[in-house]
Write an enzyme that holds these catalytic residues in place. Structure first.
Site, PDB file in Angstrom:
ATOM      1  N   SER A 142      -0.451  -5.778  -1.428  1.00  0.00           N
ATOM      2  CA  SER A 142      -0.294  -5.126  -2.738  1.00  0.00           C
ATOM      3  C   SER A 142       1.145  -5.303  -3.187  1.00  0.00           C
ATOM      4  O   SER A 142       2.035  -5.538  -2.357  1.00  0.00           O
ATOM      5  CB  SER A 142      -0.592  -3.629  -2.584  1.00  0.00           C
ATOM      6  N   TYR A 155       0.793   4.599   1.750  1.00  0.00           N
ATOM      7  CA  TYR A 155       0.024   3.472   1.199  1.00  0.00           C
ATOM      8  C   TYR A 155       0.885   2.212   1.162  1.00  0.00           C
ATOM      9  O   TYR A 155       0.508   1.162   1.689  1.00  0.00           O
ATOM     10  CB  TYR A 155      -0.528   3.794  -0.193  1.00  0.00           C
TER      11      TYR A 155
HETATM   12  P1  NDP Z   1     -12.299  -0.421  -4.422  1.00  0.00           P
HETATM   13  O1  NDP Z   1     -12.139   1.031  -4.117  1.00  0.00           O
HETATM   14  O2  NDP Z   1     -13.038  -0.815  -5.644  1.00  0.00           O
HETATM   15  O3  NDP Z   1     -12.940  -1.171  -3.164  1.00  0.00           O
HETATM   16  C1  NDP Z   1     -12.526  -0.891  -1.853  1.00  0.00           C
HETATM   17  C2  NDP Z   1     -13.535  -1.462  -0.872  1.00  0.00           C
HETATM   18  O4  NDP Z   1     -13.061  -1.161   0.456  1.00  0.00           O
HETATM   19  C3  NDP Z   1     -14.912  -0.865  -1.019  1.00  0.00           C
HETATM   20  O5  NDP Z   1     -15.869  -1.899  -0.946  1.00  0.00           O
HETATM   21  C4  NDP Z   1     -15.041   0.053   0.188  1.00  0.00           C
HETATM   22  O6  NDP Z   1     -16.387   0.050   0.631  1.00  0.00           O
HETATM   23  C5  NDP Z   1     -14.155  -0.657   1.206  1.00  0.00           C
HETATM   24  N1  NDP Z   1     -13.704   0.231   2.277  1.00  0.00           N
HETATM   25  C6  NDP Z   1     -12.905   1.309   2.189  1.00  0.00           C
HETATM   26  N2  NDP Z   1     -12.758   1.885   3.397  1.00  0.00           N
HETATM   27  C7  NDP Z   1     -13.484   1.130   4.270  1.00  0.00           C
HETATM   28  C8  NDP Z   1     -13.742   1.196   5.664  1.00  0.00           C
HETATM   29  N3  NDP Z   1     -13.228   2.172   6.425  1.00  0.00           N
HETATM   30  N4  NDP Z   1     -14.515   0.256   6.225  1.00  0.00           N
HETATM   31  C9  NDP Z   1     -15.049  -0.735   5.471  1.00  0.00           C
HETATM   32  N5  NDP Z   1     -14.860  -0.842   4.158  1.00  0.00           N
HETATM   33  C10 NDP Z   1     -14.077   0.084   3.563  1.00  0.00           C
HETATM   34  O7  NDP Z   1     -10.802  -0.991  -4.467  1.00  0.00           O
HETATM   35  P2  NDP Z   1     -10.230  -2.462  -4.777  1.00  0.00           P
HETATM   36  O8  NDP Z   1     -11.289  -3.458  -4.861  1.00  0.00           O
HETATM   37  O9  NDP Z   1      -9.284  -2.337  -5.910  1.00  0.00           O
HETATM   38  O10 NDP Z   1      -9.356  -2.673  -3.476  1.00  0.00           O
HETATM   39  C11 NDP Z   1      -9.583  -3.712  -2.539  1.00  0.00           C
HETATM   40  C12 NDP Z   1      -8.304  -3.937  -1.740  1.00  0.00           C
HETATM   41  O11 NDP Z   1      -7.265  -4.343  -2.623  1.00  0.00           O
HETATM   42  C13 NDP Z   1      -7.777  -2.702  -1.028  1.00  0.00           C
HETATM   43  O12 NDP Z   1      -7.265  -3.106   0.212  1.00  0.00           O
HETATM   44  C14 NDP Z   1      -6.666  -2.204  -1.935  1.00  0.00           C
HETATM   45  O13 NDP Z   1      -5.691  -1.487  -1.229  1.00  0.00           O
HETATM   46  C15 NDP Z   1      -6.127  -3.518  -2.455  1.00  0.00           C
HETATM   47  N6  NDP Z   1      -5.429  -3.474  -3.728  1.00  0.00           N
HETATM   48  C16 NDP Z   1      -5.955  -2.856  -4.838  1.00  0.00           C
HETATM   49  C17 NDP Z   1      -5.260  -2.845  -6.044  1.00  0.00           C
HETATM   50  C18 NDP Z   1      -5.747  -2.138  -7.256  1.00  0.00           C
HETATM   51  O14 NDP Z   1      -4.922  -1.788  -8.135  1.00  0.00           O
HETATM   52  N7  NDP Z   1      -7.040  -1.941  -7.436  1.00  0.00           N
HETATM   53  C19 NDP Z   1      -3.977  -3.553  -6.164  1.00  0.00           C
HETATM   54  C20 NDP Z   1      -3.504  -4.136  -4.938  1.00  0.00           C
HETATM   55  C21 NDP Z   1      -4.214  -4.118  -3.789  1.00  0.00           C
HETATM   56  P3  NDP Z   1     -17.184   1.305   1.241  1.00  0.00           P
HETATM   57  O15 NDP Z   1     -16.654   2.538   0.571  1.00  0.00           O
HETATM   58  O16 NDP Z   1     -18.617   0.995   0.924  1.00  0.00           O
HETATM   59  O17 NDP Z   1     -16.876   1.233   2.681  1.00  0.00           O
HETATM   60  C1  8X3 Z   2      -2.484  -0.957  -5.627  1.00  0.00           C
HETATM   61  C2  8X3 Z   2      -1.392  -1.207  -6.603  1.00  0.00           C
HETATM   62  O1  8X3 Z   2       0.667  -0.193  -7.672  1.00  0.00           O
HETATM   63  O2  8X3 Z   2      -1.292   1.235  -7.401  1.00  0.00           O
HETATM   64  O3  8X3 Z   2      -2.170  -1.520  -4.411  1.00  0.00           O
HETATM   65  O4  8X3 Z   2       0.043   0.642  -5.506  1.00  0.00           O
HETATM   66  S1  8X3 Z   2      -0.455   0.195  -6.786  1.00  0.00           S
END
Ligand code: NDP
Ligand code: 8X3
Length: 255
Positions: A142, A155
């Protein structure tokens, strides 16, 4: 569908956001995909949707549970065993309070998922990945790995782990067929903020309304692009923001 010759892709956290969009993107291109996450109903629905496009194997998997990760790997059907692309996407943020008001349980959950979970899956699949002529690991870090902001304490630190872990894996695998990328998105619209703020729709609107945020499909396109680079190219890290987002001044708190 019958097994095809494209590399097998394993995606963690495929039930929502980036993981879901990435599963669809690779399926549309005909890659065999393994989709995982904790929500069985969503995996089932996605599997049904994508099976006409490609070979799909789905499994409920909580990445925090290393015994489950090992069993999942062992029990993969023969046609899905040779994983060549690992998308370590499962992750979450919980809360954005100043550190002294944050919940220790939330901190533990973020570390268990973003750090331990990602390490569990990576460790379990390294032997398989090393055995492929060419393999790619993409770890979802991120911008929070690179830049501090208030409320990001654990985080951001968990994502800094992901970024450095990725670089260290790269060092270990230099000159081998295994490529490693730390993908570092900024503001992106998904369930991420709903999870972070316990389903608070108002907060969700505040964050994303008129922000022209990145969309999960944008990240899926980038992930596919990284994997489709010629085998001698490694994208080490890639930080991506929407054009609406940028850095702010250092703050000075006057006494
Ligand atoms: P979402 O919340 O839409 O998706 C997160 C996914 O992670 C879900 O499919 C969830 O599935 C899964 N997950 C969470 N905990 C677990 C677990 N213990 N075991 C298996 N699966 C798990 O978020 P995003 O798609 O936005 O995020 C995806 C990744 O990108 C994350 O790592 C996030 O930190 C990162 N990210 C996100 C950003 C944003 O602004 N959205 C920016 C930068 C990075 P389920 O609940 O079914 O297990
Ligand atoms: C998610 C992006 O800026 O909310 O990783 O931390 S931020």
């Amino acid at each position: 569908m019958t097994a095809n010759k494209r590399p097998i892709v394993l995606i963690t956290g495929a039930t929502s956001g980036f993981g879901l969009a990435t599963a669809k993107k690779f399926a549309q291109q005909g890659y065999p995909i393994i989709i995982t996450g904790r929500r069985a109903d969503r995996l089932q629905a996605l599997s049904t949707e994508l099976k006409p496009l490609t070979d799909v194997f789905s499994a409920v998997l909580d990445v925090r549970d290393n015994d489950a990760v090992i069993a999942f790997n062992k029990q993969l059907p023969e046609a899905f065993k040779q994983v060549a692309i690992l998308i370590n996407n499962a992750g979450l943020a919980l809360g954005a309070e100043p550190a002294d008001q944050a919940s220790l349980a939330n901190w533990h959950t973020m570390i268990d998922t973003n750090v331990t979970g990602l390490v569990n899956v990576t460790h379990s699949f390294l032997t398989t990945l090393r055995a492929q002529p060419s393999a790619t690991i993409i770890n979802l870090a991120s911008i929070a790995a690179n830049w501090p902001y208030p409320g990001s304490s654990v985080y951001g630190a968990s994502k800094a782990f992901v970024a450095q872990f990725s670089r260290n894996l790269r060092s270990d695998f230099a000159g081998t067929g295994v490529r490693v990328t730390s993908l570092e998105p900024g503001l992106a619209e998904s369930e991420f903020s709903l999870v972070r703020f316990k389903g608070d729709q108002e907060k969700y609107k505040q964050i994303y309304d008129n922000a022209n945020a990145l969309q999960p499909e944008d990240i899926a396109n980038i992930i596919l692009w990284i994997t489709e680079q010629p085998a001698h190219i490694n994208i080490n890290s890639l930080e991506v923001m929407p054009t609406s987002q940028a850095w702010d001044n250092f703050k000075i708190v006057k006494q």
